[in-house]
Design a protein around this motif. Structure first.
Motif, PDB file in Angstrom:
ATOM      1  N   SER A  37       0.884  -1.159   0.000  1.00 36.34           N
ATOM      2  CA  SER A  37       0.000   0.000   0.000  1.00 36.34           C
ATOM      3  C   SER A  37       0.910   1.192   0.000  1.00 36.34           C
ATOM      4  CB  SER A  37      -0.901   0.026   1.233  1.00 36.34           C
ATOM      5  OG  SER A  37      -0.224   0.542   2.341  1.00 36.34           O
ATOM      6  N   GLY A  38       0.515   2.204  -0.667  1.00 42.35           N
ATOM      7  CA  GLY A  38       1.389   3.366  -0.693  1.00 42.35           C
ATOM      8  C   GLY A  38       0.643   4.586  -1.128  1.00 42.35           C
ATOM      9  N   GLY A  39       1.260   5.692  -1.003  1.00 43.01           N
ATOM     10  CA  GLY A  39       0.693   6.965  -1.397  1.00 43.01           C
ATOM     11  C   GLY A  39       1.381   8.038  -0.611  1.00 43.01           C
ATOM     12  N   SER A  40       0.917   9.230  -0.769  1.00 43.68           N
ATOM     13  CA  SER A  40       1.517  10.323  -0.032  1.00 43.68           C
ATOM     14  C   SER A  40       1.121  10.235   1.428  1.00 43.68           C
ATOM     15  CB  SER A  40       1.047  11.655  -0.617  1.00 43.68           C
ATOM     16  OG  SER A  40       1.410  11.734  -1.967  1.00 43.68           O
ATOM     17  N   ILE A  41       2.041  10.522   2.317  1.00 39.48           N
ATOM     18  CA  ILE A  41       1.720  10.541   3.738  1.00 39.48           C
ATOM     19  C   ILE A  41       0.702  11.638   3.963  1.00 39.48           C
ATOM     20  CG2 ILE A  41       2.659  10.993   6.030  1.00 39.48           C
ATOM     21  CD1 ILE A  41       5.245   9.687   5.055  1.00 39.48           C
ATOM     22  N   GLY A  42      -0.328  11.335   4.727  1.00 37.04           N
ATOM     23  CA  GLY A  42      -1.409  12.282   4.940  1.00 37.04           C
ATOM     24  C   GLY A  42      -2.622  11.946   4.109  1.00 37.04           C
ATOM     25  N   GLY A  43      -2.545  10.927   3.307  1.00 38.14           N
ATOM     26  CA  GLY A  43      -3.731  10.403   2.654  1.00 38.14           C
ATOM     27  C   GLY A  43      -4.083  10.995   1.316  1.00 38.14           C
ATOM     28  N   VAL A  48      -2.955   0.130  -3.738  1.00 37.98           N
ATOM     29  CA  VAL A  48      -2.587  -1.193  -3.260  1.00 37.98           C
ATOM     30  C   VAL A  48      -2.161  -1.954  -4.496  1.00 37.98           C
ATOM     31  CG1 VAL A  48      -3.436  -3.381  -2.333  1.00 37.98           C
ATOM     32  CG2 VAL A  48      -4.117  -1.245  -1.265  1.00 37.98           C
ATOM     33  N   LYS A  49      -0.977  -2.569  -4.435  1.00 38.27           N
ATOM     34  CA  LYS A  49      -0.504  -3.400  -5.542  1.00 38.27           C
ATOM     35  C   LYS A  49      -0.207  -4.784  -4.990  1.00 38.27           C
ATOM     36  CE  LYS A  49       1.587  -0.089  -8.636  1.00 38.27           C
ATOM     37  NZ  LYS A  49       2.295  -0.133  -9.893  1.00 38.27           N
ATOM     38  N   ILE A  50      -0.648  -5.789  -5.672  1.00 39.65           N
ATOM     39  CA  ILE A  50      -0.313  -7.162  -5.328  1.00 39.65           C
ATOM     40  C   ILE A  50       0.661  -7.644  -6.398  1.00 39.65           C
ATOM     41  CG2 ILE A  50      -1.182  -9.492  -4.956  1.00 39.65           C
ATOM     42  CD1 ILE A  50      -2.018  -7.435  -2.822  1.00 39.65           C
ATOM     43  N   ILE A  51       1.847  -8.054  -5.932  1.00 37.26           N
ATOM     44  CA  ILE A  51       2.950  -8.398  -6.821  1.00 37.26           C
ATOM     45  C   ILE A  51       3.344  -9.856  -6.606  1.00 37.26           C
ATOM     46  CG2 ILE A  51       5.324  -7.791  -7.478  1.00 37.26           C
ATOM     47  CD1 ILE A  51       3.503  -5.371  -7.626  1.00 37.26           C
ATOM     48  N   ARG A  52       3.543 -10.590  -7.697  1.00 33.68           N
ATOM     49  CA  ARG A  52       4.055 -11.962  -7.582  1.00 33.68           C
ATOM     50  C   ARG A  52       5.501 -11.900  -7.097  1.00 33.68           C
ATOM     51  NH1 ARG A  52       2.000 -16.384 -10.386  1.00 33.68           N
ATOM     52  NH2 ARG A  52       4.180 -16.974 -10.636  1.00 33.68           N
ATOM     53  N   PRO A  53       5.880 -12.755  -6.145  1.00 30.22           N
ATOM     54  CA  PRO A  53       7.223 -12.680  -5.576  1.00 30.22           C
ATOM     55  C   PRO A  53       8.306 -13.378  -6.392  1.00 30.22           C
ATOM     56  CG  PRO A  53       5.986 -14.378  -4.482  1.00 30.22           C
ATOM     57  CD  PRO A  53       5.032 -13.709  -5.447  1.00 30.22           C
ATOM     58  N   ASP A  54       7.959 -13.943  -7.558  1.00 32.22           N
ATOM     59  CA  ASP A  54       8.943 -14.710  -8.313  1.00 32.22           C
ATOM     60  C   ASP A  54       9.667 -13.892  -9.380  1.00 32.22           C
ATOM     61  OD1 ASP A  54       6.706 -14.405  -9.884  1.00 32.22           O
ATOM     62  OD2 ASP A  54       6.663 -16.478 -10.577  1.00 32.22           O
ATOM     63  N   GLY A  55       9.574 -12.574  -9.299  1.00 35.18           N
ATOM     64  CA  GLY A  55      10.251 -11.732 -10.275  1.00 35.18           C
ATOM     65  C   GLY A  55      11.549 -11.182  -9.728  1.00 35.18           C
ATOM     66  N   LYS A  63       4.858  -8.388 -13.252  1.00 38.53           N
ATOM     67  CA  LYS A  63       4.516  -9.209 -12.096  1.00 38.53           C
ATOM     68  C   LYS A  63       3.412  -8.607 -11.224  1.00 38.53           C
ATOM     69  CE  LYS A  63       7.368 -12.527 -12.957  1.00 38.53           C
ATOM     70  NZ  LYS A  63       6.946 -13.888 -13.210  1.00 38.53           N
ATOM     71  N   VAL A  64       2.838  -7.475 -11.649  1.00 34.73           N
ATOM     72  CA  VAL A  64       1.725  -6.897 -10.901  1.00 34.73           C
ATOM     73  C   VAL A  64       0.488  -7.740 -11.185  1.00 34.73           C
ATOM     74  CG1 VAL A  64       0.225  -4.889 -10.606  1.00 34.73           C
ATOM     75  CG2 VAL A  64       2.686  -4.575 -10.971  1.00 34.73           C
ATOM     76  N   VAL A  65      -0.077  -8.340 -10.144  1.00 32.41           N
ATOM     77  CA  VAL A  65      -1.263  -9.182 -10.304  1.00 32.41           C
ATOM     78  C   VAL A  65      -2.500  -8.304 -10.423  1.00 32.41           C
ATOM     79  CG1 VAL A  65      -2.637 -11.036  -9.269  1.00 32.41           C
ATOM     80  CG2 VAL A  65      -0.154 -11.043  -9.021  1.00 32.41           C
ATOM     81  N   TRP A  66      -2.613  -7.327  -9.538  1.00 26.11           N
ATOM     82  CA  TRP A  66      -3.712  -6.362  -9.594  1.00 26.11           C
ATOM     83  C   TRP A  66      -3.368  -5.173  -8.712  1.00 26.11           C
ATOM     84  CZ3 TRP A  66      -6.318  -5.177  -5.044  1.00 26.11           C
ATOM     85  CH2 TRP A  66      -6.248  -6.108  -3.998  1.00 26.11           C
ATOM     86  N   ASN A  67      -4.110  -4.091  -8.901  1.00 29.03           N
ATOM     87  CA  ASN A  67      -3.971  -2.945  -8.021  1.00 29.03           C
ATOM     88  C   ASN A  67      -5.316  -2.254  -7.878  1.00 29.03           C
ATOM     89  OD1 ASN A  67      -4.121  -0.681 -10.035  1.00 29.03           O
ATOM     90  ND2 ASN A  67      -2.313  -1.718 -10.822  1.00 29.03           N
ATOM     91  N   ALA A  68      -5.447  -1.495  -6.812  1.00 26.27           N
ATOM     92  CA  ALA A  68      -6.676  -0.745  -6.544  1.00 26.27           C
ATOM     93  C   ALA A  68      -6.278   0.649  -6.092  1.00 26.27           C
ATOM     94  CB  ALA A  68      -7.497  -1.439  -5.461  1.00 26.27           C
ATOM     95  N   ASP A  69      -7.116   1.627  -6.405  1.00 24.68           N
ATOM     96  CA  ASP A  69      -6.791   2.995  -6.025  1.00 24.68           C
ATOM     97  C   ASP A  69      -7.976   3.754  -5.438  1.00 24.68           C
ATOM     98  OD1 ASP A  69      -8.318   3.378  -8.281  1.00 24.68           O
ATOM     99  OD2 ASP A  69      -6.784   4.450  -9.402  1.00 24.68           O
ATOM    100  N   GLU A  70      -8.982   3.036  -4.949  1.00 17.18           N
ATOM    101  CA  GLU A  70     -10.105   3.707  -4.290  1.00 17.18           C
ATOM    102  C   GLU A  70     -10.425   3.033  -2.963  1.00 17.18           C
ATOM    103  OE1 GLU A  70     -14.132   2.186  -6.076  1.00 17.18           O
ATOM    104  OE2 GLU A  70     -12.778   2.624  -7.745  1.00 17.18           O
ATOM    105  N   GLY A  71     -10.954   3.819  -2.017  1.00 14.28           N
ATOM    106  CA  GLY A  71     -11.276   3.289  -0.702  1.00 14.28           C
ATOM    107  C   GLY A  71     -10.052   2.843   0.070  1.00 14.28           C
ATOM    108  N   LEU A  72      -8.942   3.537  -0.127  1.00 14.89           N
ATOM    109  CA  LEU A  72      -7.680   3.096   0.453  1.00 14.89           C
ATOM    110  C   LEU A  72      -7.360   3.829   1.748  1.00 14.89           C
ATOM    111  CD1 LEU A  72      -5.620   2.822  -2.804  1.00 14.89           C
ATOM    112  CD2 LEU A  72      -6.898   1.066  -1.609  1.00 14.89           C
ATOM    113  N   PRO A  73      -6.565   3.185   2.582  1.00 16.03           N
ATOM    114  CA  PRO A  73      -6.235   3.776   3.871  1.00 16.03           C
ATOM    115  C   PRO A  73      -5.290   4.965   3.755  1.00 16.03           C
ATOM    116  CG  PRO A  73      -5.095   1.698   3.586  1.00 16.03           C
ATOM    117  CD  PRO A  73      -6.008   1.856   2.410  1.00 16.03           C
TER     118      PRO A  73
END
Length: 181
Positions: A37-43, A48-55, A63-73
């Motif tokens: 999960s990542g983004g600028s500090i302060g929201g 969120v990126k889900i990455i396969r660990p075999d790269g 190797k990015v399996v999927w990502n989301a950019d809404e409703g994030l912490p």
């Protein structure tokens, strides 16, 4: 922006780019995926990126399996139970994604501020709200609240698990939750 990591043992360094801010990364390692999960500090923004660990090398495109950019912490770290990823913005909206495919499985708005990151154990997700409500959710593809308890004081710290107990730091007290020994 990018982040580079390795597990120090079996996996070489992996680099992830595409808007990932190194200052706000949470890594969750399961047997099949790395979650970020990542983004600028302060929201302001995030992902969120889900990455396969075999790269190796730059895995941003292959190797990015999927990502989301809404409703994030903005404060709370997401958590992965191995099959699902849970995200919780500070507003108390819990969003559950399928870890393998990224499909949103369910969301529930508790309409209360959350600043403590959740924990997962024994098929359950444990979540504590800022106003001191402890919630136990079933780690499942459908929403199910198992229990709810008022702790009696503000909670902002992430709980810790050890020796079959959950330790929760409130504003003035430290709580040990679990069966009597």
């Amino acid at each position: 922006d990018h982040v580079t990591f390795g597990d120090g043992a079996s996996n070489p360094l992996i680099t992830v780019g595409g808007g990932v801010s190194p200052g706000s990364i949470t890594v969750s390692n399961t047997s099949t995926t790395y979650g970020f999960s990542g983004g600028s500090i302060g929201g302001s923004g995030g992902l969120v990126k889900i990455i396969r660990p075999d790269g190796t090398g730059d895995v941003t495109t292959n190797k990015v399996v999927w990502n989301a950019d809404e409703g994030l912490p903005d404060i709370v770290s997401p958590i992965c139970d191995g099959q699902r990823v849970y995200t919780i913005p500070g507003s108390g909206l819990v969003v559950c994604y399928d870890a393998a495919m990224g499909k949103k499985l369910w969301e529930k708005d508790f309409e209360t501020e959350v600043q403590a990151s959740p924990i997962a154990a024994a098929g359950r997700i444990y979540l504590f709200t800022k106003e001191g409500i402890g919630l136990v959710l079933e780690a499942a593809n459908e929403f199910k609240e198992i229990a709810r308890s008022k702790m009696g004081e503000e909670i902002q710290a992430t709980p810790a698990l050890t020796d079959g107990r959950i330790f929760v730091r409130g504003k003035t007290n430290l709580f040990a939750l679990g069966a009597k020994k």
